[in-house]
Motif scaffolding. Structure first.
Motif, PDB file in Angstrom:
ATOM      1  N   LEU A 198       0.829  -1.212   0.000  1.00 28.43           N
ATOM      2  CA  LEU A 198       0.000   0.000   0.000  1.00 28.43           C
ATOM      3  C   LEU A 198       0.858   1.254   0.000  1.00 28.43           C
ATOM      4  O   LEU A 198       0.603   2.198  -0.747  1.00 28.43           O
ATOM      5  N   ILE A 254      -4.972   1.731  -5.416  1.00 27.76           N
ATOM      6  CA  ILE A 254      -4.630   1.700  -4.002  1.00 27.76           C
ATOM      7  C   ILE A 254      -5.757   1.075  -3.206  1.00 27.76           C
ATOM      8  O   ILE A 254      -5.539   0.217  -2.364  1.00 27.76           O
ATOM      9  N   ALA A 255      -6.989   1.476  -3.476  1.00 25.34           N
ATOM     10  CA  ALA A 255      -8.120   0.935  -2.735  1.00 25.34           C
ATOM     11  C   ALA A 255      -9.183   0.525  -3.739  1.00 25.34           C
ATOM     12  O   ALA A 255      -9.820   1.378  -4.355  1.00 25.34           O
ATOM     13  N   ASP A 256      -9.359  -0.769  -3.914  1.00 25.74           N
ATOM     14  CA  ASP A 256     -10.366  -1.262  -4.852  1.00 25.74           C
ATOM     15  C   ASP A 256     -11.658  -1.476  -4.071  1.00 25.74           C
ATOM     16  O   ASP A 256     -12.018  -2.597  -3.757  1.00 25.74           O
ATOM     17  N   ILE A 257     -12.333  -0.385  -3.714  1.00 27.36           N
ATOM     18  CA  ILE A 257     -13.488  -0.510  -2.819  1.00 27.36           C
ATOM     19  C   ILE A 257     -14.774  -0.624  -3.612  1.00 27.36           C
ATOM     20  O   ILE A 257     -14.851  -0.172  -4.751  1.00 27.36           O
ATOM     21  N   ALA A 263      -7.168   7.661  -5.264  1.00 27.62           N
ATOM     22  CA  ALA A 263      -6.864   6.382  -4.634  1.00 27.62           C
ATOM     23  C   ALA A 263      -7.707   5.241  -5.182  1.00 27.62           C
ATOM     24  O   ALA A 263      -7.270   4.099  -5.189  1.00 27.62           O
ATOM     25  N   VAL A 264      -8.924   5.517  -5.642  1.00 25.50           N
ATOM     26  CA  VAL A 264      -9.806   4.418  -6.044  1.00 25.50           C
ATOM     27  C   VAL A 264      -9.718   4.113  -7.535  1.00 25.50           C
ATOM     28  O   VAL A 264     -10.333   3.158  -8.004  1.00 25.50           O
TER      29      VAL A 264
END
Lengths: 174, 368
Positions: free
Chosen positions: B9, B113-116, B94-95
């Motif tokens: 990360l 970074i963030a696969d939300i 980030a997404v």
């Protein structure tokens, strides 16, 4: 202590400090900013509880839309430069009384529940899972259709009210 | 969480931040060179070959400039406002997925970074708090021009946020997910959403232009009316932060537009070599940025009341119509897959109708 507990404690401190800051800061703009911080910490609480949709909605709607409008009005009216106006004489005792009632109520609500028999209602798995949005949408448009529509009608009425209030009569120039 | 995940990360975040910073520096060069070409000039070409060292020279100049704080400014907010403008423009990235996941050793590395799963909502919420920095900069400067710039930006960004959200809804409907990776994967085999929903892509593009205060919607800093708007009182590195935020927002909204409507990281052979993903993203972003700069070089700034009227009376109804057309089209496509092409036809009709209405409204004497 688990990392989540530490995070929770730190965030609660921030949330409480922001709430107090909002109450006591002399400048309305700072009050509004403290409230934004408070809303954002609450959003992180929702994230910790595993409800990303509500967290994002909290930030978008409260911190991002409503508070920007508040700030807009405060700045437009120059409210931060006004001298403190007259205080209603009954305001303080009334506020203190209501605060005590609320306090007693919440303490009672916490203490009265017998942890052995009353299960804490945990949101169903659907509310927290990856497909939460789909299920939320289906719920809103089936089981909770009436409240949903009533809310939208309320919002529509408020909107029409705002338009009527600000509309100028025909032929009147600014 | 094991430490390798943390390491992954941190490395990804650092790479993204440095890419955005480098992108900002060279975007200023790109914009100045392009504007010069549009205006038959040469542009910065002295520092290094083709003026490539110009951004570094500018950075050094800005660092050594004197920083002034107005005597009547609200000091703390005045200090925080540039940071509050810059931070959302970085974390919103980030997404964004920059490429398909690839195998490194025995672990799968995702290129975001963030696969939300609420990626689009995350974009929306960050976009909605991005306005604070600008509004507070305007207010804390205690200067009338700055104040007016801040108020204009607040009104403008709130108004165009609704349209932005509806344009996101179009992409969510077509991708059948709020996860950005899923939305990109739904555009496989060249079925970019811009082909299915061209008007939706156009609406998103216009709304993002307004959100990042780019020409022709740069009302908060309209030089002829407000000297420099919300950053009139800022100098030195604090001004540089605003500058940086604006250019990073340009890069990020181009990345969002590429992800939602132009196939994201998809391109030939991207599955065989996943590291081609960032290359395709880069190319798409550069093309979208070129269009942004092209618009700046050719169009005049839109008048403020018309800007608001355009947002509320034209773009918002059109976006609502487009969302409905998309939803109905997707339902019809379940009956017959070819019905999906009813979506572009009907949205183009709606778009043409909206343009006709603008034309008629502008022709009316009272409004001119």
């Amino acid at each position: 202590m688990s990392p989540e507990l530490i995070l929770f404690l730190v965030l609660s401190l921030v949330a409480i400090a922001a709430a107090i800051g909002m109450l006591i800061s002399p400048n309305p703009v700072y009050s509004a900013l403290f409230l934004v911080i408070n809303f954002s910490t609450v959003a992180v609480f929702y994230l910790i509880l595993g409800a990303p949709f509500i967290a994002m909605a909290q930030i978008t709607i409260y911190a991002g839309a409503i508070m920007v409008l508040f700030l807009f009005v405060i700045m437009l009216l120059g409210a931060e430069k006004l001298a403190p106006g007259k205080v209603l004489p009954y305001q303080k005792p009334l506020a203190i009384g209501l605060a005590i009632v609320l306090m007693v109520e919440s303490v009672y609500a916490v203490l009265a529940r017998n942890p052995s028999d009353a299960e804490i209602i945990v949101p169903t798995e659907a509310a927290n899972s990856i497909d939460a949005m789909r299920d939320l949408g289906i719920m809103l448009f089936s089981d909770y259709l009436l409240p949903f529509e009533v809310t939208s009608i309320l919002l529509l009425v408020a909107m029409i009210g705002a338009i009527v209030l600000t509309k100028r009569a025909k032929g009147e120039q600014e | 969480m094991d430490w390798t995940l943390w390491l992954e990360l941190v490395i990804k975040a650092l790479v993204l931040i440095f890419a955005l910073l480098g992108g900002f520096a060279y975007l200023t060069w790109y914009e100045r060179r392009l504007l010069a070409r549009f205006q038959s000039r040469l542009g910065p070409n002295r520092a290094g070959p083709f003026g490539l060292l110009q951004p570094i020279a500018d950075a050094v100049k800005l660092i050594f400039k004197e920083e002034l704080t107005p005597a009547k400014a609200y000091k703390l907010v005045f200090f925080l406002a540039p940071i509050m403008t810059l931070v959302p423009s970085v974390i919103i990235a980030a997404v964004i997925p920059w490429g398909p996941p690839f195998q490194l050793g025995d672990r799968i590395v995702t290129q975001s970074i963030a696969d939300i799963n609420v990626g689009v909502l995350f974009l929306m919420s960050i976009a909605s708090i991005a306005v604070y920095g600008i509004v507070l900069a305007g207010w804390s400067s205690n200067n009338k021009y700055a104040m007016l710039g801040g108020l204009r930006s607040a009104a403008q960004m709130i108004s165009y946020e609704l349209t932005l959200g509806l344009a996101f809804v179009v992409a969510i409907l077509l991708g059948n997910s709020m996860n950005l990776t899923d939305i990109v994967e739904a555009q496989r085999d060249g079925r970019w959403f811009v082909l299915v929903q061209p008007v939706g892509a156009l609406i998103l593009w216009i709304a993002t232009l307004a959100e990042v205060n780019r020409h022709p919607f740069d009302m908060p800093e309209a030089e002829q009316e407000l000297t420099a708007g919300y950053h009139t009182e800022y100098s030195g590195m604090k001004f540089a932060l605003f500058f940086m935020a604006e250019y990073q927002k340009m890069i990020v909204v181009s990345a969002i537009l590429a992800t939602l409507f132009f196939g994201g990281y998809l391109g030939p052979w991207v599955d065989r070599w996943p590291l081609l993903g960032p290359v395709y993203m880069f190319l798409k972003i550069v093309i979208l940025l070129f269009i942004m700069i092209w618009v700046r070089a050719t169009w005049p700034r839109i008048r403020y009341d018309r800007l608001m009227a355009f947002g509320w009376k034209v773009l918002l109804p059109l976006a609502l119509a487009v969302v409905m057309i998309t939803a109905v089209g997707i339902l019809l496509a379940e009956i017959n897959p070819w019905m999906i092409w009813l979506i572009p036809i009907f949205s183009l009709i709606a778009g043409a109708f909206a343009s006709l209405m603008i034309d008629r409204s502008l022709r009316r004497k009272a409004y001119a």
